[in-house]
Write a protein that holds these residues in place. Sequence first.
Motif, PDB file in Angstrom:
ATOM      1  N   ASP A 303      40.095  -0.878  59.978  1.00  0.00           N
ATOM      2  CA  ASP A 303      39.944  -0.696  58.531  1.00  0.00           C
ATOM      3  C   ASP A 303      40.017   0.784  58.153  1.00  0.00           C
ATOM      4  OD1 ASP A 303      39.330  -1.896  55.899  1.00  0.00           O
ATOM      5  OD2 ASP A 303      37.517  -0.680  56.061  1.00  0.00           O
ATOM      6  N   PHE A 304      39.462   1.643  58.997  1.00  0.00           N
ATOM      7  CA  PHE A 304      39.551   3.093  58.757  1.00  0.00           C
ATOM      8  C   PHE A 304      41.010   3.514  58.682  1.00  0.00           C
ATOM      9  CE2 PHE A 304      39.978   7.416  60.469  1.00  0.00           C
ATOM     10  CZ  PHE A 304      39.159   8.127  59.602  1.00  0.00           C
ATOM     11  N   ARG A 305      41.812   3.036  59.591  1.00  0.00           N
ATOM     12  CA  ARG A 305      43.236   3.369  59.602  1.00  0.00           C
ATOM     13  C   ARG A 305      43.918   2.881  58.316  1.00  0.00           C
ATOM     14  NH1 ARG A 305      47.936   5.662  59.322  1.00  0.00           N
ATOM     15  NH2 ARG A 305      49.668   4.275  59.794  1.00  0.00           N
ATOM     16  N   ARG A 306      43.594   1.670  57.889  1.00  0.00           N
ATOM     17  CA  ARG A 306      44.250   1.109  56.707  1.00  0.00           C
ATOM     18  C   ARG A 306      43.794   1.795  55.419  1.00  0.00           C
ATOM     19  NH1 ARG A 306      43.975  -3.952  59.795  1.00  0.00           N
ATOM     20  NH2 ARG A 306      41.806  -4.218  59.149  1.00  0.00           N
ATOM     21  N   ARG A 307      42.517   2.111  55.335  1.00  0.00           N
ATOM     22  CA  ARG A 307      41.962   2.660  54.095  1.00  0.00           C
ATOM     23  C   ARG A 307      42.212   4.159  53.928  1.00  0.00           C
ATOM     24  NH1 ARG A 307      35.838   0.959  53.398  1.00  0.00           N
ATOM     25  NH2 ARG A 307      36.193   2.075  51.431  1.00  0.00           N
ATOM     26  N   TYR A 308      42.421   4.851  55.040  1.00  0.00           N
ATOM     27  CA  TYR A 308      42.585   6.303  54.965  1.00  0.00           C
ATOM     28  C   TYR A 308      43.849   6.743  55.702  1.00  0.00           C
ATOM     29  CZ  TYR A 308      37.760   5.856  53.487  1.00  0.00           C
ATOM     30  OH  TYR A 308      36.622   5.473  52.819  1.00  0.00           O
ATOM     31  N   PRO A 309      45.006   6.295  55.245  1.00  0.00           N
ATOM     32  CA  PRO A 309      46.253   6.614  55.959  1.00  0.00           C
ATOM     33  C   PRO A 309      46.552   8.108  56.004  1.00  0.00           C
ATOM     34  CG  PRO A 309      46.715   5.653  53.810  1.00  0.00           C
ATOM     35  CD  PRO A 309      45.251   5.471  54.051  1.00  0.00           C
ATOM     36  N   LYS A 310      46.105   8.865  54.998  1.00  0.00           N
ATOM     37  CA  LYS A 310      46.384  10.296  54.984  1.00  0.00           C
ATOM     38  C   LYS A 310      45.533  11.052  56.015  1.00  0.00           C
ATOM     39  CE  LYS A 310      47.924  10.589  50.174  1.00  0.00           C
ATOM     40  NZ  LYS A 310      47.699  11.216  48.850  1.00  0.00           N
ATOM     41  N   GLU A 311      44.449  10.456  56.447  1.00  0.00           N
ATOM     42  CA  GLU A 311      43.583  11.089  57.429  1.00  0.00           C
ATOM     43  C   GLU A 311      43.778  10.482  58.821  1.00  0.00           C
ATOM     44  OE1 GLU A 311      39.548  11.357  56.172  1.00  0.00           O
ATOM     45  OE2 GLU A 311      40.068  11.799  54.105  1.00  0.00           O
ATOM     46  N   SER A 312      44.781   9.628  58.962  1.00  0.00           N
ATOM     47  CA  SER A 312      45.053   8.998  60.253  1.00  0.00           C
ATOM     48  C   SER A 312      46.551   9.005  60.487  1.00  0.00           C
ATOM     49  CB  SER A 312      44.474   7.578  60.282  1.00  0.00           C
ATOM     50  OG  SER A 312      45.062   6.782  59.276  1.00  0.00           O
ATOM     51  N   PHE A 313      47.019   8.213  61.421  1.00  0.00           N
ATOM     52  CA  PHE A 313      48.440   8.183  61.758  1.00  0.00           C
ATOM     53  C   PHE A 313      48.721   6.890  62.516  1.00  0.00           C
ATOM     54  CE2 PHE A 313      45.943  11.116  64.370  1.00  0.00           C
ATOM     55  CZ  PHE A 313      45.883  10.414  65.559  1.00  0.00           C
ATOM     56  N   TYR A 314      49.985   6.528  62.616  1.00  0.00           N
ATOM     57  CA  TYR A 314      50.390   5.285  63.261  1.00  0.00           C
ATOM     58  C   TYR A 314      50.005   5.316  64.742  1.00  0.00           C
ATOM     59  CZ  TYR A 314      53.242   1.104  64.038  1.00  0.00           C
ATOM     60  OH  TYR A 314      53.679  -0.175  64.327  1.00  0.00           O
ATOM     61  N   SER A 315      49.429   4.192  65.186  1.00  0.00           N
ATOM     62  CA  SER A 315      48.960   4.111  66.571  1.00  0.00           C
ATOM     63  C   SER A 315      48.795   2.647  66.943  1.00  0.00           C
ATOM     64  CB  SER A 315      47.615   4.839  66.716  1.00  0.00           C
ATOM     65  OG  SER A 315      46.591   4.108  66.047  1.00  0.00           O
ATOM     66  N   VAL A 316      48.146   2.402  68.050  1.00  0.00           N
ATOM     67  CA  VAL A 316      47.878   1.031  68.480  1.00  0.00           C
ATOM     68  C   VAL A 316      47.033   0.291  67.446  1.00  0.00           C
ATOM     69  CG1 VAL A 316      45.754   1.565  69.761  1.00  0.00           C
ATOM     70  CG2 VAL A 316      47.201  -0.357  70.496  1.00  0.00           C
ATOM     71  N   LEU A 317      46.340   1.012  66.587  1.00  0.00           N
ATOM     72  CA  LEU A 317      45.536   0.371  65.542  1.00  0.00           C
ATOM     73  C   LEU A 317      46.413  -0.345  64.515  1.00  0.00           C
ATOM     74  CD1 LEU A 317      42.864   3.155  65.026  1.00  0.00           C
ATOM     75  CD2 LEU A 317      42.625   1.017  66.311  1.00  0.00           C
ATOM     76  N   ASP A 318      47.708  -0.021  64.507  1.00  0.00           N
ATOM     77  CA  ASP A 318      48.644  -0.708  63.626  1.00  0.00           C
ATOM     78  C   ASP A 318      49.253  -1.943  64.278  1.00  0.00           C
ATOM     79  OD1 ASP A 318      49.260   1.177  61.095  1.00  0.00           O
ATOM     80  OD2 ASP A 318      48.887   2.412  62.854  1.00  0.00           O
ATOM     81  N   THR A 319      49.063  -2.110  65.559  1.00  0.00           N
ATOM     82  CA  THR A 319      49.682  -3.234  66.272  1.00  0.00           C
ATOM     83  C   THR A 319      48.667  -4.166  66.924  1.00  0.00           C
ATOM     84  OG1 THR A 319      49.909  -1.972  68.348  1.00  0.00           O
ATOM     85  CG2 THR A 319      51.716  -1.814  66.758  1.00  0.00           C
ATOM     86  N   ALA A 320      47.409  -3.750  66.996  1.00  0.00           N
ATOM     87  CA  ALA A 320      46.383  -4.572  67.648  1.00  0.00           C
ATOM     88  C   ALA A 320      45.099  -4.537  66.831  1.00  0.00           C
ATOM     89  CB  ALA A 320      46.105  -4.063  69.064  1.00  0.00           C
TER      90      ALA A 320
END
Length: 335
Positions: A303-320
Amino acid sequence: MAAYRSPEIVRGQGILPDLIRREGDGMVCTMPEPWDLVRKQVPWQPMCLHMVTDMTLETLEALEANLPDCKVVYGIGGGSAADTAKFVAMKRNCRLVMVPTIVSVDAFFTDAVGVRIDGRVRYIGQVWADVVAVDYDLIQQAPPRWNRAGCADLLSIHTALHDWRLAAEAGEARYDEGIAHRAGECLRRVIDAADEIGRVSRKGIDAIIDGYGEEVRLCAEYGGARPEEGSEHLFVYNYEFRTRRHLPHGELVGTGIYALSVVQDNDPSGIRDVMERCGLAYRPKDNGMTQDELVDTLRTLNDFRRRYPKESFYSVLDTAEIDEEMVKRIAEGLS
């Protein structure tokens, strides 16, 4: 990031007197404990001595505005001393000499200055060290735990490379095979030196110092932190966001390395064994993270990855997705 400028690395024991004679007097940015260590070795009263208190931008700007003119700035201590010295050298266009008394962070090699703005860390400016002085005696006087923590921002290459490849395959990042290969070699050298890192021997200190230099060079060549920073760092950012606590960075990264290697199915037992050999306090029971904090950080990471895309980046959190079964597996592996 701009083109990397390699510092001169001076190594030895009791090297500060010759270094000061060569570089000249100047301003010292430090903190009480590292300065006490230096004073035992060198009876030196610099032209200006600043004890670092905090890293807010307001504090640094006020400090720089009231300093005397100088031609060389010494950063003596850890990351805060290094970043304060970098800020002053950047503003004054001074020669910058770094004297780490602990090797827990790579701030002595990076060009940006880590400051706090509105309570959050931001990286500003650009300045490279002219000299990094590695005095083994000074570094080995620090608690071994803090020096061992320095390996984490190199072992993170293990999970970062996996995420970088995923991002490239999804069209979310530019991939450089040559840089990725060199990053893998850098990781291998650190793994090979794991026992020496655990002993905080000269070879172990050199492995961390040389690893920092190579890691920073690779990130500068690529133009971003992809070779070294992956979802294990997102774990740290989410932990700090959720708890508002700041535990030792390297140890938190170590927790993230194991946790996300499980999510990646990326040899978690192997990298855990390496961290054990390094003596890295990556287990929550050893680094101050509670079990509830670990579980909450894992449960909310997607959820952190989805809600704060500008403070994160594409990773395994987008696929798992980290489900309850995976949370349990990670927690058991970190117990």
